[in-house]
Design a protein around this motif. Sequence first.
Motif, mmCIF file in Angstrom:
data_model
loop_
_atom_site.group_PDB
_atom_site.id
_atom_site.type_symbol
_atom_site.label_atom_id
_atom_site.label_comp_id
_atom_site.label_asym_id
_atom_site.label_seq_id
_atom_site.Cartn_x
_atom_site.Cartn_y
_atom_site.Cartn_z
ATOM 1 N N LEU A 481 0.853 -1.181 0.000
ATOM 2 C CA LEU A 481 0.000 0.000 0.000
ATOM 3 C C LEU A 481 0.891 1.232 0.000
ATOM 4 C CD1 LEU A 481 -2.778 1.406 0.262
ATOM 5 C CD2 LEU A 481 -2.492 1.252 2.751
ATOM 6 N N VAL A 482 0.801 2.026 -1.058
ATOM 7 C CA VAL A 482 1.565 3.268 -1.134
ATOM 8 C C VAL A 482 0.859 4.346 -0.314
ATOM 9 C CG1 VAL A 482 2.414 5.085 -2.660
ATOM 10 C CG2 VAL A 482 2.506 2.693 -3.394
ATOM 11 N N THR A 508 15.321 -2.385 -6.163
ATOM 12 C CA THR A 508 15.030 -1.375 -7.187
ATOM 13 C C THR A 508 15.164 -1.987 -8.575
ATOM 14 O OG1 THR A 508 17.333 -0.643 -7.018
ATOM 15 C CG2 THR A 508 15.694 0.559 -5.730
ATOM 16 N N ALA A 509 14.823 -1.202 -9.594
ATOM 17 C CA ALA A 509 14.768 -1.716 -10.966
ATOM 18 C C ALA A 509 16.111 -2.247 -11.447
ATOM 19 C CB ALA A 509 14.264 -0.617 -11.900
ATOM 20 N N ASP A 510 17.211 -1.694 -10.929
ATOM 21 C CA ASP A 510 18.529 -2.163 -11.360
ATOM 22 C C ASP A 510 18.994 -3.395 -10.589
ATOM 23 O OD1 ASP A 510 19.054 -1.120 -8.886
ATOM 24 O OD2 ASP A 510 20.544 0.357 -9.544
ATOM 25 N N GLY A 511 18.133 -3.926 -9.721
ATOM 26 C CA GLY A 511 18.468 -5.134 -8.977
ATOM 27 C C GLY A 511 19.153 -4.893 -7.648
ATOM 28 N N PRO A 546 10.055 2.598 -9.137
ATOM 29 C CA PRO A 546 9.392 1.354 -8.726
ATOM 30 C C PRO A 546 10.325 0.486 -7.886
ATOM 31 C CG PRO A 546 9.998 1.267 -11.053
ATOM 32 C CD PRO A 546 10.284 2.661 -10.602
ATOM 33 N N VAL A 547 9.752 -0.106 -6.858
ATOM 34 C CA VAL A 547 10.493 -1.046 -6.019
ATOM 35 C C VAL A 547 9.611 -2.262 -5.770
ATOM 36 C CG1 VAL A 547 11.819 0.773 -4.874
ATOM 37 C CG2 VAL A 547 9.678 -0.032 -3.850
ATOM 38 N N TYR A 548 10.234 -3.377 -5.449
ATOM 39 C CA TYR A 548 9.505 -4.527 -4.941
ATOM 40 C C TYR A 548 10.277 -5.073 -3.739
ATOM 41 C CZ TYR A 548 12.806 -7.601 -7.490
ATOM 42 O OH TYR A 548 13.917 -8.239 -7.950
ATOM 43 N N TYR A 549 9.673 -6.054 -3.034
ATOM 44 C CA TYR A 549 10.263 -6.540 -1.798
ATOM 45 C C TYR A 549 10.495 -8.045 -1.886
ATOM 46 C CZ TYR A 549 9.147 -1.963 0.011
ATOM 47 O OH TYR A 549 9.095 -0.602 0.200
ATOM 48 N N LEU A 550 11.632 -8.460 -1.387
ATOM 49 C CA LEU A 550 12.001 -9.868 -1.309
ATOM 50 C C LEU A 550 12.062 -10.235 0.168
ATOM 51 C CD1 LEU A 550 12.941 -12.413 -2.863
ATOM 52 C CD2 LEU A 550 15.282 -11.599 -2.571
ATOM 53 N N VAL A 551 11.270 -11.223 0.561
ATOM 54 C CA VAL A 551 11.150 -11.606 1.969
ATOM 55 C C VAL A 551 11.638 -13.045 2.127
ATOM 56 C CG1 VAL A 551 9.550 -11.945 3.889
ATOM 57 C CG2 VAL A 551 9.210 -10.051 2.282
ATOM 58 N N THR A 571 5.250 2.246 -6.473
ATOM 59 C CA THR A 571 6.001 3.485 -6.684
ATOM 60 C C THR A 571 5.384 4.590 -5.836
ATOM 61 O OG1 THR A 571 6.499 2.847 -8.962
ATOM 62 C CG2 THR A 571 6.798 5.174 -8.386
ATOM 63 N N ILE A 572 6.230 5.328 -5.119
ATOM 64 C CA ILE A 572 5.764 6.463 -4.322
ATOM 65 C C ILE A 572 5.681 7.693 -5.226
ATOM 66 C CG2 ILE A 572 6.283 8.000 -2.390
ATOM 67 C CD1 ILE A 572 7.793 5.690 -1.094
#
Length: 748
Positions: A481-482, A508-511, A546-551, A571-572
């Motif tokens: 949730l942004v 981030t997009a670049d890994g 854009p970001v995503y999360y690795l858990v 993305t914020i």
Amino acid sequence: MAIPGNFLSQVTESIDPNISGWTPLLNCALSRGSNGRNGDGVLTVKSVAAGEMRARTVSSYAVTPGTVYQTFADASGTIVERIGIRWLTAANAEVSITWSTATTVSSTSLHRVGVAGPAPATAARAQVVLSSTPAGAAVNHFWENVYLGLPIRTVGNLLPFGAESIEIDTSGWAVEANATLSRVSPTVQWPVNYYYGGGGALAVAAVANGNASARTVDRPVVTAGVEYAAYCYLSPPTTGSTAWLELRFYDATNTQISAIRSTLAPASTGFQRQRASGTAPAGAVSCGLHVGLDGATAGQILRVDQAVIALASVIQAGSVLPYADASFEQGVAGWAVASGVATLARSTPWGAQAVEGSYALAVSSSTATSSTIRSAKFRLPAGTGGLTFRLRYSENVTAGGWSVSRGVRWYDDANTDLGVTGNATAAAPTPGWWSLYRDHTAPSGATQAVVELILTATSTSSVINLDMVALWQALPLMSLLVQEESASIRLTLRELPLDDLLRVYRVTADGSRTLVRGPAGLYDGTGVISTEQVVIDDYEAPLLRPVYYLVEAINAATGAVTSRRQSGSATIPHPDINEVWLKDPSSPQRNLKVVVQKGGAPDWSRPVEQAVHRVAGRKNPVVLSGTRGGLEGELTVWTRSDEERAGLHWLLDTGGIILWQSAPGMGVDDLYVSVGQVNEARTEGTAMDPWRSWSLPLTVVDMPTTLGISGSAGRTWQDVLSEFPTWQAVLDTYATWEDVFLDRRIGA
């Protein structure tokens, strides 16, 4: 591991690697022994002659008169011992010593000794004193794991510290029937990192034959319709004793309107935690905790420690089953046999069968036949007809064999049976405890549900235990949730494996991977997962990228990754590129958005330490240079209102590290900076113009790795209400309302 909040250094606490934090006070010599639990070291206190011997901390620690402080340690020896807080004036003259009661017996196993009390009016400092009284010279006594600080109490406990821990006195308790109360110090070997079980315990002694009981003096406020749980450790006089606790609810006239009793099935005469839970009924405004012995013999003693009333534990976030029906701590709750020969009972004795808590539901069948058992009827969230629900429970076959069909029976508001959804019968897995899942779709119009299990014994005298039953709406394992207003992303993790370690990366997009911050610091794979649902507010996620999360969940024993999840992308937004965010990584309440002045981007410099040596007869010097430093520059910003101006002052007041975030394309990456001397100036407007111009000298630093997010997490006004009898006591303890919010006490 250092005890949280300890005034003592870790060396003084753990006696590792030396005894430099300790000195003799009376009739003893000190040395370092081994076989400790908080590190290997123990403090060996050896008597010089017969009589009392005392050791004390070398340092003294600042205290505030009237504030309650606590000390405890783990000790072992052939004689009884006590521990005390030695109060000193500002000139280090002794005022008095607050002593624990002496332990009831001696023990050569490391056991907890503790006491707490308010600092006297003339006290300014305090020391820890360790005491025992041998009958001769050269008698050793051993100490370690020593704490001095503010009281350590259960977060969320509605009872005050004195009633919870019995470390001060017995004033938090009152006799209800046929009893006397006293404070005793049994030799209990609590786990080395379990700080709630102290040295003191409440002794409820029966005056005459018959029932004996005691109650808490405080009656905390409750809300009707909310589920609460009470628990404490009970030590019965015999394994045949009927020891119990009750959670009672009262109305506005202090009249009892309901009570939930939970009886201990003792496995020993040691301390065993017993729980009771229930929903506050209509009209309830307060509650109390009661303990007792039924059928006691005159002189028999029930010992009590760590008394808690709090919101009921959540077995599974969103589950419609209350705690009593999910964990079976006080009986079989609303479960019943609908058909067949099976019998239901709470497992016995205490601790013999359980995944959560200390008991399970024991289902027994004398014949190799099928039986149907059902839970009580539970209301579903509004509008959930047609949605998917997940049923989960844990099972353990302890005798014979079983096959199981698990389902959910649905009802509407008129209690019309809408049928059952289930699955084919399958053999119950063995050996040990297994967690079983099944998804069920609620029919249209369903507003209530019953868990229904068809259990078929495959041999005579079969027994199966059930625990941790939950039924909840199946939601995504991860959701994002942004939150534009705070420039953050909320990451919600569900159905996490308990007792594993948690590691969370922002990608981030670049890994590039960056560890995400939580209350105890970065989620770096060292923190234990204690709840199945974790909500993480990431205030350090970049803007407009854009970001995503690795858990990752990690096995605490082996270090192996047991599960890995990846979220979607988020993305914020950041609509005005002229604005920047200044954020405090540890206190996001301070975060602020300000306007960068035109041309206000810093001109960066990179300093370097150099030594220039000019050699006679040579044109060029010899230069010895250190590593060139990071960026330094000055950021100029505007605040546009008195509120923004006050907010920027609040952000900068701590002098801590700040995260500076601006929109991509502005020539500046997200930077962690230290801010030097700040200049605040008026703009060219009138005196009434609220705009201000700020010059912020910046030095770029590394991302802080040890800071945790502080603030309101785990602390509520109820905690303040439970700890302080009056508002004057709050004012005497905290310098500002911010300190109340963050629990930063004067002198701490």
